[in-house]
Structures are given as structure tokens and as C-alpha cells.
Design an enzyme around this catalytic site. Structure first.
Site, mmCIF file in Angstrom:
data_model
loop_
_atom_site.group_PDB
_atom_site.id
_atom_site.type_symbol
_atom_site.label_atom_id
_atom_site.label_comp_id
_atom_site.label_asym_id
_atom_site.label_seq_id
_atom_site.Cartn_x
_atom_site.Cartn_y
_atom_site.Cartn_z
ATOM 1 N N GLU A 38 7.914 -3.694 4.791
ATOM 2 C CA GLU A 38 7.812 -3.082 3.570
ATOM 3 C C GLU A 38 8.873 -3.410 2.516
ATOM 4 O O GLU A 38 10.046 -3.464 2.560
ATOM 5 C CB GLU A 38 7.815 -1.505 4.045
ATOM 6 C CG GLU A 38 7.615 -0.389 2.749
ATOM 7 C CD GLU A 38 6.372 -0.847 2.094
ATOM 8 O OE1 GLU A 38 5.478 -0.990 2.573
ATOM 9 O OE2 GLU A 38 6.316 -0.743 0.644
ATOM 10 N N THR A 82 0.564 -1.682 -1.054
ATOM 11 C CA THR A 82 0.295 -2.101 0.445
ATOM 12 C C THR A 82 -0.990 -2.382 0.912
ATOM 13 O O THR A 82 -1.290 -3.571 1.819
ATOM 14 C CB THR A 82 1.143 -0.815 1.410
ATOM 15 O OG1 THR A 82 2.573 -0.789 1.254
ATOM 16 C CG2 THR A 82 0.551 -1.275 2.794
ATOM 17 N N HIS A 198 11.260 1.548 1.585
ATOM 18 C CA HIS A 198 10.372 1.812 0.587
ATOM 19 C C HIS A 198 10.947 2.525 -0.682
ATOM 20 O O HIS A 198 12.108 3.369 -0.254
ATOM 21 C CB HIS A 198 9.180 2.683 1.062
ATOM 22 C CG HIS A 198 7.852 2.659 0.166
ATOM 23 N ND1 HIS A 198 8.139 3.603 -1.153
ATOM 24 C CD2 HIS A 198 6.757 2.469 0.291
ATOM 25 C CE1 HIS A 198 6.844 3.734 -1.477
ATOM 26 N NE2 HIS A 198 6.272 2.879 -0.654
ATOM 27 N N ASP A 257 5.312 -7.245 2.047
ATOM 28 C CA ASP A 257 4.120 -6.909 1.312
ATOM 29 C C ASP A 257 3.917 -7.236 -0.134
ATOM 30 O O ASP A 257 3.208 -7.356 -0.791
ATOM 31 C CB ASP A 257 3.559 -5.386 1.751
ATOM 32 C CG ASP A 257 4.293 -4.370 1.457
ATOM 33 O OD1 ASP A 257 5.720 -4.641 1.035
ATOM 34 O OD2 ASP A 257 3.765 -3.439 1.479
ATOM 35 N N HIS A 258 5.180 -6.780 -0.871
ATOM 36 C CA HIS A 258 5.276 -6.875 -2.301
ATOM 37 C C HIS A 258 6.795 -6.837 -2.685
ATOM 38 O O HIS A 258 7.515 -6.460 -1.739
ATOM 39 C CB HIS A 258 4.341 -5.842 -2.905
ATOM 40 C CG HIS A 258 4.581 -4.530 -2.367
ATOM 41 N ND1 HIS A 258 5.623 -3.722 -2.480
ATOM 42 C CD2 HIS A 258 3.821 -3.602 -1.520
ATOM 43 C CE1 HIS A 258 5.536 -2.703 -1.991
ATOM 44 N NE2 HIS A 258 4.289 -2.496 -1.369
HETATM 45 C C1 GP9 Z 1 2.156 4.441 2.977
HETATM 46 C C2 GP9 Z 1 2.717 3.080 2.969
HETATM 47 C C3 GP9 Z 1 3.208 2.854 1.647
HETATM 48 O O1 GP9 Z 1 1.486 4.618 4.456
HETATM 49 O O2 GP9 Z 1 2.012 1.931 3.661
HETATM 50 O O3 GP9 Z 1 2.489 1.963 0.801
HETATM 51 P P1 GP9 Z 1 3.057 1.495 -0.656
HETATM 52 O O4 GP9 Z 1 3.295 2.658 -1.431
HETATM 53 O O5 GP9 Z 1 3.868 0.373 -0.586
HETATM 54 O O6 GP9 Z 1 1.798 0.972 -1.136
HETATM 55 MN MN MN Z 2 4.178 -1.392 0.418
#
Ligand code: GP9
Ligand code: MN
Length: 428
Positions: A38, A82, A198, A257-258
Site C-alpha cells: 500500500e 488502489t 496508508h 500501488d501508487h
Molecule cells: C481499502 C484500501 C485503500 O480497502 O485498499 O484504498 P486506497 O485509499 O489506497 O485507494
Molecule cells: Mn492504495
């Protein structure tokens, strides 16, 4: 319409890339673990804060002689964050210019996603995530993608201090996923989506093992702490895999992911990078995320090819010995000599080994300097790159928005029937 699908297929045929015989099938038959890191950015690799490596385990993994690591790999997400990353990684289709494709089209569209393809080749497929099932419409999209199992928060023991932010803390998540992993018939394809690193990067005291950075930007400074925690959770998971004998007979794919630190934090980014200031070309570079593939039998090393999330699936299939031709994929195998190194951002900007385009400005990628007084030849090159990027994005959008895959079934592929899947927890 089906004629739209025909033009997509014609385009893909023109742009397809041959596999690389040096790598093709080198991980054939192995289990696959896809570990979604993440918000984890490439600049964290080998990064030191306060004199200490932030992510020693991931750094070691990155440099392992059996890890194929890419150091010019970019996230390509937009608002779907995500979910856009997941869409690209497992379908080689782009997210949409606005909103989330998984949310808007995940329930009803026809897909030919990695889990479905692999399941039909004898794999058991499972996704793991410590949040509720409905986030990003995963509970429906994963059915359309052919996931046999989806283990979400209700499958895990819930305790007050087990969660932070969106869900389970990564260490607990990995640890408590083991009891399900152990039951998966092999070979399996398992995707584990982490959460703790996150925004806003908060972490309980007892899990803080490195000092915050001191940029003075309070939403940025905790990032190294949650990144360190992610690193430790990965370390614990790897030691489980080794003990269980799964490390040797599995291929591990890791990706960020980003971005975690958005472009709104220019001054903090400059400080973290040890620069006076950052311009738009530097910020484009800052969108790099890790992409690492480990398996015994793969000759590792740091590969400098430019690519992005859209290219992940064709690359993974190459290593698994699955031919990409015949599948609708907008990316190409990063290991192929035919791979196009112009990397599209979702807004139509792009990077390539030579040029970076942000808005209407073109930069030299190596120096981040603005390109003034372009020659006619340079202008033509940029025009062609832009054309490639725009075409690729708009055709991918047509596939999703027009549900075009319903008009085309790859040879040997059986259409997914969502009614065959249920992720309900069996309360016994
Ligand atoms: C939530 C998680 C976060 O289940 O995968 O997503 P994001 O905020 O990074 O798009
Ligand atoms: Mn994410």
C-alpha cells in the site's frame, strides 16, 4: 459494439510483443503470491532516514540474486487509486479517467482477468484483505475476475487494537492469513493487499521503530514509520513462507500501488529527496513504485526498462510460461525486446527514457530540464509518443465502458459466471 472490439483487437495485434525466451516459463507451475504494498514508492528502496535504512528487508529482497527488480516502473492510477492498480495488475486494462472502474463496471462487465485465466489452468485463486468486502466493490469485481476465494475482514479475528485506519494491521493480517493459505490446494495464486502504510500514516507507539522525518509536514513525516512497519510485516511473512516450504516453490510478486505522498507536498518531497526544489519532471519521477519478482530459477538483477502497472500481467505470464497473444492486454511484457517504453499516465502525460511530458511541457528525463527549442525531429517523436499514449488509453476505456470483452473470448478461455462464486463467511 462487436465492431469496436474488432478495432481493439487489430490495434493490439499491431502492438503485441513477443515473449523473452530467456525468461519464458522460468517459474512455470509455481504458486504465485502477489503482495500489494500500500502506497509504497520506489524512492523508499535503499532510502536512509536518520542514518538508518527504512526498509531493510525489502531492500535485501530487491537486491536478491533471484529477484528481478524494475527501477523505472510507474504507477498509472487516477481517482480509483488502489482499485485502478488492481485493475491494471490483473487485467492489463487501465482504470478510468474519473471514478473507479472496479466500482462502476466490476459487477456487470465481462472480464478475462488473471485469476480466471489461472484458475482454468489448474490454479486455486484467492484474494486477502483486512478491510470490509465492499470497499472498491471488491466483493463483486473479484467474482467477475474469477477469484475462487476472497478472505476479507469478517474472516479475521476482530479486536479493538488489531486495526488502524481502514482495517487490520499488516502484521496481524499476514499472520492470520496463514491458516487460509495452508488450506489452498497447490498450485495457487494468492493476492494479499496490505493496508497500514496508508495516508495519514498513523501507527501505534509500540510499532514505531524509526523516528519520523522532520520536514515539518505532519501528513508526510509518519510515512517512514508505516513503511518500516510494512517492511517488518513482510519480513515476518517471508520467514513463515520459508518455514512452510512455500518460499522455494512460489513466485513472489511485489508492487507499490501508487504514491503515498501526493504532489501537494512539494516542499516536503524536495526535503526527503535532498533537493532544493522539485519541478514537474521530478514529480513525474516520484511516481515510481517498486515492481519485484522473486523465484528460484529466475536470474535476478535490477532491470532499467521503463514501464508501468499496465505491463505487469504480460510480464508475469511470460515467467509462468503463458503466452499473452490472444488475451486483451494493453500493456506488454517488460522483458520483451518489443516492449514500448513510453509510459502513459492516466491524464495523458507520459515518461520515457528520453522524454517526460507534463501538461504542454516536455522535459529531458535524465536531467529534468525543460526542452526549449525542440527540433522538428524531436517534435515528431513527441507527437508519436503522445499518439501512442492517447490511443492506448482511449481504446482501453472503450473496452471497459462498452463492456467489449463480452464480444470476444480468447481461445481456450471459458467465460466467468459470477453466480458460481460466493465469499460468504460460513458461521459454524
Ligand atoms: C481499502 C484500501 C485503500 O480497502 O485498499 O484504498 P486506497 O485509499 O489506497 O485507494
Ligand atoms: Mn492504495
Amino acid at each position: 459494439s462487436s465492431s469496436d472490439m474488432k478495432s481493439v483487437l487489430a490495434y493490439l495485434k499491431k502492438n503485441q510483443a513477443d515473449e523473452n525466451i530467456k525468461y519464458f516459463g522460468k517459474a512455470k507451475g509455481k504458486n504465485v503470491f502477489v503482495i500489494h504494498l500500500e502506497s509504497f514508492q520506489q524512492f523508499m528502496i535503499d532510502y536512509k532516514s536518520d542514518g538508518k535504512e527504512v526498509t531493510p528487508t525489502l531492500n535485501k529482497f530487491y537486491h536478491d540474486k533471484h529477484t528481478l527488480s524494475f527501477d523505472n516502473f510507474y504507477h498509472q492510477v487516477a481517482q480509483g487509486k488502489t482499485s485502478d492498480a488492481e485493475m491494471m495488475m490483473e487485467n492489463s486494462l487501465f482504470g478510468l479517467p474519473t471514478g473507479s472502474a472496479m466500482t462502476q463496471y466490476g459487477t456487470s462487465n465481462t472480464f478475462q482477468a488473471a485469476p480466471a485465466i489461472l484458475a482454468q489452468k489448474g490454479y486455486t485463486t484467492a484474494a486477502f484483505h483486512g478491510d470490509v468486502a465492499s470497499f472498491w466493490n471488491r466483493d463483486n469485481a473479484y467474482k467477475s475476475w474469477g477469484y475462487n476465494y476472497f478472505f476479507y475482514s469478517a474472516y479475521y479475528k476482530e479486536k479493538a487494537n488489531y486495526t488502524i485506519g481502514y482495517g487490520l494491521k499488516d502484521k496481524i493480517f499476514f499472520k492470520d492469513s496463514v491458516k487460509y493459505i495452508e488450506q489452498l490446494p497447490q498450485p495457487f495464486y494468492a493476492k494479499l493487499i496490505t493496508l497500514t502504510n496508508h495516508y495519514p500514516y498513523t501507527l501505534d507507539k509500540e510499532n514505531q521503530t524509526i523516528a519520523k522525518t522532520k520536514t515539518g509536514d505532519s501528513t508526510v513525516d509518519g510515512y517512514v514509520q508505516t513503511a518500516r512497519y510494512l517492511d517488518q510485516s513482510f519480513a515476518e511473512f517471508v520467514s513463515y513462507l520459508k518455514k512452510a516450504g512455500l518460499y522455494k516453490n512460489s513466485m513472489l510478486v511485489l508492487y507499490g500501488d501508487h504514491y503515498g505522498i501526493s504532489n501537494n507536498h512539494r516542499s516536503a518531497i524536495a526535503q526527503l529527496l535532498g533537493k532544493k526544489s522539485v519541478n514537474n519532471a521530478d514529480l513525474a519521477q516520484f511516481q515510481k513504485v517498486p515492481f519485484m519478482i522473486h523465484a528460484d530459477g529466475i536470474e535476478g538483477g535490477v532491470n532499467h526498462t521503463y514501464g508501468g502497472e499496465i505491463d505487469a500481467l504480460p510480464t508475469i505470464f511470460d515467467l509462468l510460461g503463458i503466452k499473452n497473444k490472444g488475451y486483451v492486454q494493453f500493456g506488454t511484457d517488460l522483458l520483451s525486446k518489443d516492449h514500448n517504453q513510453t509510459v502513459a499516465f492516466r491524464n495523458g502525460d507520459f515518461v520515457s527514457p528520453q522524454y517526460t511530458k507534463v501538461g504542454s511541457t516536455v522535459y529531458d528525463t535524465k536531467t529534468s530540464q525543460k526542452l526549449e527549442n525542440m527540433t522538428a525531429k524531436q517534435k515528431e517523436t513527441i507527437k508519436q509518443m503522445q499518439n501512442h499514449v492517447t490511443t492506448q488509453l482511449s481504446l482501453s476505456d472503450r473496452v471497459i465502458q462498452g463492456d467489449l470483452l463480452r464480444f470476444y473470448t480468447p481461445k481456450g478461455f471459458k467465460k466467468v459466471n459470477v453466480a458460481d462464486y460466493s465469499y460468504k463467511v460460513n458461521k459454524t
